[in-house]
Design a protein around this motif. Structure first.
Motif, PDB file in Angstrom:
ATOM      1  N   ILE A 274      52.623 -16.555  39.861  1.00  0.00           N
ATOM      2  CA  ILE A 274      53.649 -17.522  39.491  1.00  0.00           C
ATOM      3  C   ILE A 274      53.090 -18.356  38.349  1.00  0.00           C
ATOM      4  O   ILE A 274      51.984 -18.897  38.450  1.00  0.00           O
ATOM      5  CB  ILE A 274      53.981 -18.442  40.685  1.00  0.00           C
ATOM      6  CG1 ILE A 274      54.490 -17.624  41.867  1.00  0.00           C
ATOM      7  CG2 ILE A 274      54.982 -19.507  40.280  1.00  0.00           C
ATOM      8  CD1 ILE A 274      54.589 -18.438  43.147  1.00  0.00           C
ATOM      9  N   HIS A 275      53.814 -18.465  37.256  1.00  0.00           N
ATOM     10  CA  HIS A 275      53.392 -19.319  36.151  1.00  0.00           C
ATOM     11  C   HIS A 275      53.950 -20.720  36.392  1.00  0.00           C
ATOM     12  O   HIS A 275      55.150 -20.901  36.605  1.00  0.00           O
ATOM     13  CB  HIS A 275      53.868 -18.740  34.821  1.00  0.00           C
ATOM     14  CG  HIS A 275      53.165 -17.469  34.463  1.00  0.00           C
ATOM     15  ND1 HIS A 275      51.964 -17.448  33.780  1.00  0.00           N
ATOM     16  CD2 HIS A 275      53.464 -16.170  34.722  1.00  0.00           C
ATOM     17  CE1 HIS A 275      51.571 -16.199  33.621  1.00  0.00           C
ATOM     18  NE2 HIS A 275      52.465 -15.397  34.178  1.00  0.00           N
ATOM     19  N   CYS A 276      53.073 -21.694  36.354  1.00  0.00           N
ATOM     20  CA  CYS A 276      53.399 -23.053  36.815  1.00  0.00           C
ATOM     21  C   CYS A 276      53.569 -24.012  35.639  1.00  0.00           C
ATOM     22  O   CYS A 276      52.743 -24.032  34.718  1.00  0.00           O
ATOM     23  CB  CYS A 276      52.294 -23.557  37.737  1.00  0.00           C
ATOM     24  SG  CYS A 276      51.961 -22.460  39.139  1.00  0.00           S
ATOM     25  N   GLU A 277      54.635 -24.815  35.713  1.00  0.00           N
ATOM     26  CA  GLU A 277      54.897 -25.808  34.676  1.00  0.00           C
ATOM     27  C   GLU A 277      55.095 -27.211  35.252  1.00  0.00           C
ATOM     28  O   GLU A 277      54.538 -28.172  34.734  1.00  0.00           O
ATOM     29  CB  GLU A 277      56.131 -25.408  33.859  1.00  0.00           C
ATOM     30  CG  GLU A 277      55.952 -24.117  33.072  1.00  0.00           C
ATOM     31  CD  GLU A 277      57.182 -23.747  32.276  1.00  0.00           C
ATOM     32  OE1 GLU A 277      58.223 -24.428  32.459  1.00  0.00           O
ATOM     33  OE2 GLU A 277      57.123 -22.799  31.473  1.00  0.00           O
ATOM     34  N   ASP A 278      55.921 -27.325  36.293  1.00  0.00           N
ATOM     35  CA  ASP A 278      56.158 -28.610  36.966  1.00  0.00           C
ATOM     36  C   ASP A 278      55.804 -28.430  38.439  1.00  0.00           C
ATOM     37  O   ASP A 278      56.654 -28.536  39.316  1.00  0.00           O
ATOM     38  CB  ASP A 278      57.617 -29.037  36.817  1.00  0.00           C
ATOM     39  CG  ASP A 278      57.979 -29.336  35.376  1.00  0.00           C
ATOM     40  OD1 ASP A 278      57.291 -30.172  34.759  1.00  0.00           O
ATOM     41  OD2 ASP A 278      58.931 -28.720  34.861  1.00  0.00           O
ATOM     42  N   THR A 279      54.531 -28.178  38.690  1.00  0.00           N
ATOM     43  CA  THR A 279      54.133 -27.601  39.965  1.00  0.00           C
ATOM     44  C   THR A 279      52.843 -28.211  40.498  1.00  0.00           C
ATOM     45  O   THR A 279      51.971 -28.611  39.730  1.00  0.00           O
ATOM     46  CB  THR A 279      53.911 -26.072  39.798  1.00  0.00           C
ATOM     47  OG1 THR A 279      54.978 -25.519  39.029  1.00  0.00           O
ATOM     48  CG2 THR A 279      53.819 -25.369  41.125  1.00  0.00           C
TER      49      THR A 279
END
Length: 557
Positions: A274-279
């Motif tokens: 999973i590529h995380c940005e607001d995580t």
């Protein structure tokens, strides 16, 4: 080699990397048996690789980095901790190489500056670096929680995973990163996790982005049947199931989720990331995961100069104020109880000192209030806020837990200021204590999350470039240490004057610290003989059992 005894073959196997050992295992049933037995008996191992080549002064590619890591291990890794800048393709290369290996969990942080200690070389020129670890009998559970309406349910899902283990000593640590809007609930998340993992070390930091393996969601039908309907619905959503689909009976929901589990286990997406940005994302480490944590900050005592393990001043009068009480100074939502210290006693003279008097003496120079409860190791550091001067009392905020709201009466108290020289001295002291307290043990590797105010360039309070990494390297030149410079560090609450170097519990998102995750194992010699039964009959039974297990898995899918 057919005439070699089993101990001689195993002696040769220990010099083979995972790929070469696999080729040997494929050549004959006996070698298949011996290689698998060796992998089960061998100790944890860890290797690192990075993109910057100090000899050629060139940046290598992600493919070469990953290949170097794989070739350095004798067993397939079950944990990869990666660090890379936005310029690197490592976040694409790792999933590509391990997309068919659901047992290999990947956790990557993307940051503007990463740091590498490797082969006595300390640098921050690498665009990418990674730690490949094989920890036998360790459990590695990935997680990712996005900022949004499902936040609370996702946190509950992680707590359910944790509480599936009845042995409170099972979970050893949690590595946590936060990026984007995830940073806004990082403090709440780690505090909640610490309540579920009271004996675990929680470490990590705030980064620009990242990636983490998806959970495979693999469960038996019996395990699903024992879950509540709410747990099943949460799992259905995390596996990509239709959240609007209705089920008349719980058994229908169990069947539906079981099918999703099997499809995901079968698909190549079982180990995709999973590529995380607001995580908020990371891994939970349990079982025989050989991980410990330590924290360094560096302060000076306003009253005593050099930090001492004790203080002559103790809290004499203190009040616990709760939200809504007349004495409570603040208004708003989600407030926690706070201690209000009114008087201090000098144990050397017996004099009682009003808080207002002490505040006038220390407020201009102190950054922290240090408190050491009876029987504790070291002073906990709490911010000296302007509200202390306004109230003319020392205000100590809590998280509301029973541990933190316990009275501070008779706790030793001191006052500290943050200085660059103290930070460097504390790092030296911390490394020295680590050496003393790991006698008979071997540090396989370390991960460091250092405040971006402490490096990598010199400036501000710290007059040296990469000061924390350099000092760790001087103490442990042969121990690889990777990490990144964080916009906030996650770790056990920083202490002053502590004797024990390792810390667990009391997690906080704090600043101007260096937080370490250390992978430590007993330093033992391998046995002279393994006494394995590699007779033809026993080898055949082993091979058949592996084939039967493989067939059973295929049938279930």
């Amino acid at each position: 080699m057919e005439d070699f005894n089993s101990d001689l073959v195993l002696h040769m196997v220990q010099y083979l990397n995972a790929m070469d050992a696999g080729r040997l295992a494929a050549s004959a049933k006996r070698y298949y048996y011996l290689v698998h037995q060796y992998r089960g008996l061998s100790a944890p191992e860890l290797v690192t690789s990075s993109s910057w080549d100090p000899s050629t002064k060139e940046q290598g590619g992600s493919k070469e980095l990953v290949q170097q890591g794989i070739e350095g291990l004798q067993k397939k890794p079950n944990l990869i901790l990666a660090f890379n800048s936005p310029r690197s393709a490592l976040s694409d290369e790792l999933p590509r190489r391990f997309h068919t290996s659901p047992d290999t969990i990947i956790l990557g942080a993307i940051a503007g500056d990463i740091q590498v200690n490797q082969s006595s070389n300390v640098e921050h020129k690498s665009n990418a670096t990674a730690m490949f670890a094989s920890f036998p009998n360790a459990e590695v559970v990935p997680f990712a929680i996005n900022y949004g309406p499902q936040l609370e349910e996702d946190i509950q899902s992680i707590k359910q995973i944790i509480h599936q283990k009845t042995d409170e000593r099972w979970w050893k640590a949690m590595i946590v990163y936060a990026c984007g809007h995830g940073s806004s609930f990082a403090e709440t998340f780690v505090s909640t996790m610490q309540q579920s993992l009271p004996n675990a070390a929680i470490v990590g930091g705030i980064c620009a982005g990242g990636y983490v393996s998806k959970s495979t969601g693999s469960k038996t039908r019996d395990e699903l049947s024992q879950m509540t309907t709410r747990q099943l619905k949460n799992l259905n959503r995390s596996l990509g199931g239709d959240v609007n689909q209705t089920f008349v009976e719980k058994s229908e929901l169990v069947d539906h989720v079981y099918q999703l589990c099997q499809v995901q286990q079968q698909s190549s997406q079982a180990s995709s990331v999973i590529h995380c940005e607001d995580t908020v994302f990371g891994v939970i480490l349990g079982g025989d995961a050989p991980v410990k944590s330590m924290v360094s900050r560096g302060v000076e005592s306003v009253l005593q100069g050099q930090v001492q393990p004790t203080s002559p001043f103790v809290v004499e009068t203190v009040e616990l104020a709760r939200p809504g009480d007349d004495a409570y100074l603040f208004r708003g939502d989600d407030l926690k109880p706070m201690h209000m210290i009114h008087r201090i006693r000098d144990t050397e003279t017996g004099k009682l000192i009003a808080a207002a008097e002490m505040i006038n003496q220390v407020a201009q120079s102190a950054d922290f209030i240090g408190l050491k409860r009876p029987g504790s190791d070291g002073f906990e550091l709490h911010m000296m806020t302007p509200y202390c001067q306004m109230a003319q009392q020392f205000l100590i905020m809590t998280n509301g837990s029973q541990e933190e709201i316990t009275t501070l009466r008779n706790a030793e108290i001191d006052f500290f200021k943050l200085t660059g020289d103290a930070c460097l001295a504390d790092m030296d002291t911390t490394v020295s204590k680590l050496k003393e307290q790991t006698t008979g043990e071997r540090i396989l590797g370390a991960v460091m999350y250092s405040c971006n105010g402490r490096g990598p360039q010199r400036g501000g309070l710290i007059a040296e470039a990469m000061a924390d990494a350099t000092r760790f390297s001087k103490g442990f030149p042969d121990v690889p240490c990777l990490g990144f410079y964080a916009g906030g560090e996650i770790g056990p609450l920083a202490l002053a004057g502590n004797e024990k170097v390792f810390q667990t519990g009391r997690v906080a998102v704090q600043g101007f610290t260096a937080v370490f995750a250390l992978f430590i194992v007993p330093d033992v010699e391998p046995p002279e003989s393994y006494h394995l039964d590699d007779s033809e009959n026993n080898v055949w039974k082993f091979v058949q059992s592996r084939l039967d297990k493989s067939t059973t898995m295929s049938d279930s899918i």
